[in-house]
Design a protein around this motif. Structure first.
Motif, PDB file in Angstrom:
ATOM      1  N   THR A  39       0.815  -1.216   0.000  1.00  0.00           N
ATOM      2  CA  THR A  39       0.000   0.000   0.000  1.00  0.00           C
ATOM      3  C   THR A  39       0.851   1.270   0.000  1.00  0.00           C
ATOM      4  O   THR A  39       1.980   1.272   0.509  1.00  0.00           O
ATOM      5  N   ASP A  40       0.265   2.349  -0.507  1.00  0.00           N
ATOM      6  CA  ASP A  40       0.957   3.650  -0.470  1.00  0.00           C
ATOM      7  C   ASP A  40       1.072   4.175   0.965  1.00  0.00           C
ATOM      8  O   ASP A  40       1.811   5.127   1.222  1.00  0.00           O
ATOM      9  N   GLU A  41       0.336   3.555   1.902  1.00  0.00           N
ATOM     10  CA  GLU A  41       0.357   4.053   3.287  1.00  0.00           C
ATOM     11  C   GLU A  41       1.711   3.809   3.962  1.00  0.00           C
ATOM     12  O   GLU A  41       2.008   4.415   4.986  1.00  0.00           O
TER      13      GLU A  41
ATOM     14  N   THR B 211       3.594  17.377   0.094  1.00  0.00           N
ATOM     15  CA  THR B 211       3.574  17.825  -1.309  1.00  0.00           C
ATOM     16  C   THR B 211       4.223  16.750  -2.171  1.00  0.00           C
ATOM     17  O   THR B 211       4.933  15.890  -1.664  1.00  0.00           O
ATOM     18  N   GLY B 212       4.020  16.846  -3.475  1.00  0.00           N
ATOM     19  CA  GLY B 212       4.664  15.917  -4.398  1.00  0.00           C
ATOM     20  C   GLY B 212       4.068  14.526  -4.301  1.00  0.00           C
ATOM     21  O   GLY B 212       2.952  14.347  -3.809  1.00  0.00           O
ATOM     22  N   ALA B 213       4.826  13.534  -4.775  1.00  0.00           N
ATOM     23  CA  ALA B 213       4.327  12.159  -4.812  1.00  0.00           C
ATOM     24  C   ALA B 213       5.453  11.195  -4.471  1.00  0.00           C
ATOM     25  O   ALA B 213       6.590  11.381  -4.910  1.00  0.00           O
ATOM     26  N   SER B 214       5.133  10.168  -3.675  1.00  0.00           N
ATOM     27  CA  SER B 214       6.154   9.208  -3.239  1.00  0.00           C
ATOM     28  C   SER B 214       6.658   8.381  -4.411  1.00  0.00           C
ATOM     29  O   SER B 214       5.881   7.913  -5.249  1.00  0.00           O
ATOM     30  N   ARG B 215       7.973   8.182  -4.406  1.00  0.00           N
ATOM     31  CA  ARG B 215       8.586   7.281  -5.382  1.00  0.00           C
ATOM     32  C   ARG B 215       8.967   5.993  -4.672  1.00  0.00           C
ATOM     33  O   ARG B 215       9.110   5.973  -3.449  1.00  0.00           O
ATOM     34  N   GLU B 216       9.208   4.946  -5.461  1.00  0.00           N
ATOM     35  CA  GLU B 216       9.394   3.605  -4.892  1.00  0.00           C
ATOM     36  C   GLU B 216      10.578   3.507  -3.930  1.00  0.00           C
ATOM     37  O   GLU B 216      10.577   2.665  -3.034  1.00  0.00           O
ATOM     38  N   ASN B 217      11.617   4.353  -4.145  1.00  0.00           N
ATOM     39  CA  ASN B 217      12.775   4.243  -3.240  1.00  0.00           C
ATOM     40  C   ASN B 217      12.753   5.289  -2.127  1.00  0.00           C
ATOM     41  O   ASN B 217      13.749   5.480  -1.428  1.00  0.00           O
ATOM     42  N   ASP B 218      11.625   5.953  -1.952  1.00  0.00           N
ATOM     43  CA  ASP B 218      11.505   6.912  -0.844  1.00  0.00           C
ATOM     44  C   ASP B 218      11.520   6.182   0.499  1.00  0.00           C
ATOM     45  O   ASP B 218      11.243   4.978   0.572  1.00  0.00           O
ATOM     46  N   ARG B 219      11.793   6.968   1.559  1.00  0.00           N
ATOM     47  CA  ARG B 219      11.808   6.394   2.912  1.00  0.00           C
ATOM     48  C   ARG B 219      10.423   5.898   3.295  1.00  0.00           C
ATOM     49  O   ARG B 219       9.424   6.488   2.898  1.00  0.00           O
ATOM     50  N   LEU B 220      10.391   4.855   4.112  1.00  0.00           N
ATOM     51  CA  LEU B 220       9.110   4.376   4.642  1.00  0.00           C
ATOM     52  C   LEU B 220       8.895   5.025   6.003  1.00  0.00           C
ATOM     53  O   LEU B 220       9.726   4.879   6.898  1.00  0.00           O
ATOM     54  N   LEU B 221       7.783   5.751   6.143  1.00  0.00           N
ATOM     55  CA  LEU B 221       7.481   6.418   7.411  1.00  0.00           C
ATOM     56  C   LEU B 221       6.029   6.146   7.811  1.00  0.00           C
ATOM     57  O   LEU B 221       5.211   7.074   7.879  1.00  0.00           O
TER      58      LEU B 221
ATOM     59  N   ILE C 186       9.988  -2.656  -6.872  1.00  0.00           N
ATOM     60  CA  ILE C 186       8.735  -2.179  -6.272  1.00  0.00           C
ATOM     61  C   ILE C 186       8.018  -1.330  -7.315  1.00  0.00           C
ATOM     62  O   ILE C 186       8.670  -0.561  -8.028  1.00  0.00           O
ATOM     63  N   TYR C 187       6.686  -1.459  -7.413  1.00  0.00           N
ATOM     64  CA  TYR C 187       5.911  -0.656  -8.365  1.00  0.00           C
ATOM     65  C   TYR C 187       4.750   0.040  -7.661  1.00  0.00           C
ATOM     66  O   TYR C 187       3.883  -0.628  -7.086  1.00  0.00           O
ATOM     67  N   ASN C 188       4.740   1.368  -7.697  1.00  0.00           N
ATOM     68  CA  ASN C 188       3.576   2.119  -7.219  1.00  0.00           C
ATOM     69  C   ASN C 188       2.439   1.979  -8.222  1.00  0.00           C
ATOM     70  O   ASN C 188       2.682   1.964  -9.443  1.00  0.00           O
ATOM     71  N   ILE C 189       1.209   1.906  -7.702  1.00  0.00           N
ATOM     72  CA  ILE C 189       0.024   1.916  -8.574  1.00  0.00           C
ATOM     73  C   ILE C 189      -0.931   2.968  -8.010  1.00  0.00           C
ATOM     74  O   ILE C 189      -1.430   2.806  -6.892  1.00  0.00           O
ATOM     75  N   GLY C 190      -1.148   4.030  -8.763  1.00  0.00           N
ATOM     76  CA  GLY C 190      -2.000   5.117  -8.261  1.00  0.00           C
ATOM     77  C   GLY C 190      -3.292   5.214  -9.034  1.00  0.00           C
ATOM     78  O   GLY C 190      -3.510   4.522 -10.033  1.00  0.00           O
ATOM     79  N   GLY C 191      -4.158   6.107  -8.560  1.00  0.00           N
ATOM     80  CA  GLY C 191      -5.466   6.259  -9.177  1.00  0.00           C
ATOM     81  C   GLY C 191      -5.560   7.481 -10.067  1.00  0.00           C
ATOM     82  O   GLY C 191      -4.538   8.022 -10.517  1.00  0.00           O
ATOM     83  N   THR C 192      -6.797   7.932 -10.293  1.00  0.00           N
ATOM     84  CA  THR C 192      -7.012   9.057 -11.200  1.00  0.00           C
ATOM     85  C   THR C 192      -7.701  10.226 -10.498  1.00  0.00           C
ATOM     86  O   THR C 192      -8.006  11.221 -11.131  1.00  0.00           O
ATOM     87  N   ALA C 193      -7.963  10.105  -9.203  1.00  0.00           N
ATOM     88  CA  ALA C 193      -8.678  11.182  -8.509  1.00  0.00           C
ATOM     89  C   ALA C 193      -8.082  11.409  -7.135  1.00  0.00           C
ATOM     90  O   ALA C 193      -8.200  10.566  -6.247  1.00  0.00           O
ATOM     91  N   SER C 194      -7.418  12.561  -6.992  1.00  0.00           N
ATOM     92  CA  SER C 194      -6.865  12.930  -5.701  1.00  0.00           C
ATOM     93  C   SER C 194      -7.855  13.898  -5.054  1.00  0.00           C
ATOM     94  O   SER C 194      -8.015  15.028  -5.518  1.00  0.00           O
ATOM     95  N   LEU C 195      -8.528  13.437  -4.009  1.00  0.00           N
ATOM     96  CA  LEU C 195      -9.644  14.214  -3.450  1.00  0.00           C
ATOM     97  C   LEU C 195      -9.546  14.323  -1.937  1.00  0.00           C
ATOM     98  O   LEU C 195      -9.116  13.366  -1.265  1.00  0.00           O
ATOM     99  N   THR C 196     -10.010  15.461  -1.391  1.00  0.00           N
ATOM    100  CA  THR C 196     -10.192  15.505   0.061  1.00  0.00           C
ATOM    101  C   THR C 196     -11.440  14.659   0.356  1.00  0.00           C
ATOM    102  O   THR C 196     -12.288  14.445  -0.531  1.00  0.00           O
TER     103      THR C 196
ATOM    104  N   ASP D  77      -3.361  10.159   8.701  1.00  0.00           N
ATOM    105  CA  ASP D  77      -2.474  10.691   7.656  1.00  0.00           C
ATOM    106  C   ASP D  77      -3.213  11.729   6.820  1.00  0.00           C
ATOM    107  O   ASP D  77      -4.352  11.516   6.398  1.00  0.00           O
ATOM    108  N   ARG D  78      -2.529  12.854   6.564  1.00  0.00           N
ATOM    109  CA  ARG D  78      -3.168  13.966   5.874  1.00  0.00           C
ATOM    110  C   ARG D  78      -3.313  13.704   4.378  1.00  0.00           C
ATOM    111  O   ARG D  78      -4.335  13.991   3.781  1.00  0.00           O
ATOM    112  N   ARG D  79      -2.261  13.192   3.789  1.00  0.00           N
ATOM    113  CA  ARG D  79      -2.299  13.068   2.319  1.00  0.00           C
ATOM    114  C   ARG D  79      -1.423  11.899   1.840  1.00  0.00           C
ATOM    115  O   ARG D  79      -0.322  11.708   2.353  1.00  0.00           O
ATOM    116  N   TYR D  80      -1.966  11.143   0.895  1.00  0.00           N
ATOM    117  CA  TYR D  80      -1.161  10.138   0.189  1.00  0.00           C
ATOM    118  C   TYR D  80      -1.120  10.514  -1.283  1.00  0.00           C
ATOM    119  O   TYR D  80      -2.114  10.992  -1.839  1.00  0.00           O
ATOM    120  N   ALA D  81       0.021  10.256  -1.908  1.00  0.00           N
ATOM    121  CA  ALA D  81       0.150  10.458  -3.356  1.00  0.00           C
ATOM    122  C   ALA D  81       1.345   9.647  -3.827  1.00  0.00           C
ATOM    123  O   ALA D  81       2.380   9.638  -3.168  1.00  0.00           O
TER     124      ALA D  81
END
Ligand code: NAD
Ligand code: TYD
Length: 336
Positions: free
Chosen positions: A123-125, A132-142, A235-245, A274-278
């Motif tokens: 999961t992206d969680e 801001t921005g969007a997580s990449r596959e080699n970003d830190r896990l927090l 590792i492969y991120n899979i995202g959607g098409t709607a970033s919404l509050t 969590d405030r935002r995932y991307a």
């Protein structure tokens, strides 16, 4: 090809089983699922290719059961997990046992049986909240919730089996799924089914938390692509098409269903919310991934599905276990 799918009675797992049996006529699926509250054999009712599917009722953390299920398997797609953040806040024990230990037991059995590909569905969680921005596959896990922490731990374990044992593993990290057969504890099915009964939707906090929504069918297509074409150890991120509050999501659903604004109840926030995932999805796009539907079309179809399949969710919501979960979950959340 013989595929071992774990958690194939759950929301995404059952959609994946349906998708795969309908698409590839030579694939046989062994479905290892212990059937927790979230596992439901009805999710597979009436599916195409049912004769190529076998359900084994068993625990992924039980080495004997897993060893038997793994015999003659070419590839594994591992969905089985405790998946709901709110439940992990009240009791994290099952999350660690299934999500971490269960993954270790599966990896050991896959190693012993020389499985050719092992896709770990994550999961992206695991990236935590991204301002801001969007997580990449080699970003830190927090990870911030016990659920996300247990998934991050399992991702790292999978990585270690690649580095240490050279196992043929792949990891996918997807954003928030929606679609048919989603258990009515996650935001969208709670919203849709509550509103069908004229009940309020409890909106956590200020409703400004952002999620990236993907239709479950597109997630399944992404996993299938990674299973066939992904590079081992990646590792492969899979995202959607709607970033919404969440507020925007509520408005979209409210408009389609014609529901009054008074059916949105502002309640106390989720702990550690969590405030935002991307996620940045350029890597899976390079494999050829494209979305097959728009958010609006898929949302409308999902609402229609819950309308047409009321007996499916009414049975689940009618259970004593569900009623006491719902009461316990929301009783402490005061109106804001
Ligand atoms: P779900 O809760 O609907 O289904 C989980 C399934 O796993 C159930 O059928 C359950 O019976 C089974 N299971 C649980 N513990 C088990 C055990 N010990 N042994 C065998 N089976 C067991 O979950 P979901 O929403 O379909 O999620 C599936 C996977 O996808 C999870 O790994 C989750 O972390 C991941 N994921 C989910 C989302 C989402 O939006 N739902 C997004 C990204 C990733
Ligand atoms: P959820 O479906 O639980 O997914 P996740 O926490 O894994 O993203 O929740 C989606 C969003 O909706 C999240 O920001 C929490 C919020 N939410 C509510 O406002 N009310 C609810 O009753 C639920 C279940 C979630």
């Amino acid at each position: 090809m013989k595929l071992l799918v774990t958690g194939g009675l759950g929301f995404i797992g059952s959609n994946f089983v349906r998708h795969t049996l309908a698409k590839s006529h030579k694939t046989r699926i062994v479905n290892l699922d212990i059937r927790t509250y979230a596992g439901n054999p009805e999710n597979l009712k009436g599916m195409k290719g049912a004769r190529r599917h076998q359900w084994i009722k068993g625990d992924i953390a039980d080495p004997k059961v897993v060893d038997r299920a793994m015999k003659g398997v070419d590839a594994v797609v591992h969905f089985a997990a405790e998946s709901h953040v709110d439940r992990s806040i009240t009791d994290a024990g099952a999350f660690l046992r299934t999500n971490v230990l269960g993954t270790q037991v599966l990896l050991d059995a896959a190693k012993k049986h020389a499985v050719r590909r092992f896709v770990h569905v994550s999961t992206d969680e695991v990236y935590g909240s991204v301002a801001t921005g969007a997580s990449r596959e080699n970003d830190r896990l927090l990870p911030n919730s016990p659920y996300a922490a247990s998934k991050a731990a399992s991702d790292l374990l999978v990585r270690s089996y690649f580095e240490t044992h050279g196992m043929p593993v792949l990891v996918t990290r997807c954003s928030n799924n929606f679609g048919p057969y989603q258990f009515p504890e996650k935001a969208l099915p709670v919203m849709i089914t509550n509103w069908m009964d004229g009940e309020p939707f409890p909106l956590y906090g200020d409703g400004l938390n952002i999620r990236d929504w993907i239709h479950v069918e597109d997630h399944c297509r992404g996993i299938d692509l990674v299973l066939r074409k992904g590079k081992l150890g990646e590792i492969y991120n899979i995202g959607g098409t709607a970033s919404l509050t969440n507020k925007q999501l509520v408005e979209r659903v409210r408009r389609i269903m014609g529901v009054d604004a008074s059916l949105v109840e502002h309640v106390t926030d989720r702990l550690g919310h969590d405030r935002r995932y991307a996620v940045n999805c350029s890597k899976i796009k390079r494999l050829g991934f494209k979305h097959s539907t728009t958010f609006d079309r898929a949302l409308k179809a999902t609402i229609e599905w819950y309308w047409d399949n009321q007996s499916w969710w009414r049975k689940l919501k009618g259970k004593t276990g569900y009623k006491s979960y719902y009461k316990k979950q929301y009783k402490g959340l005061a109106k804001r």
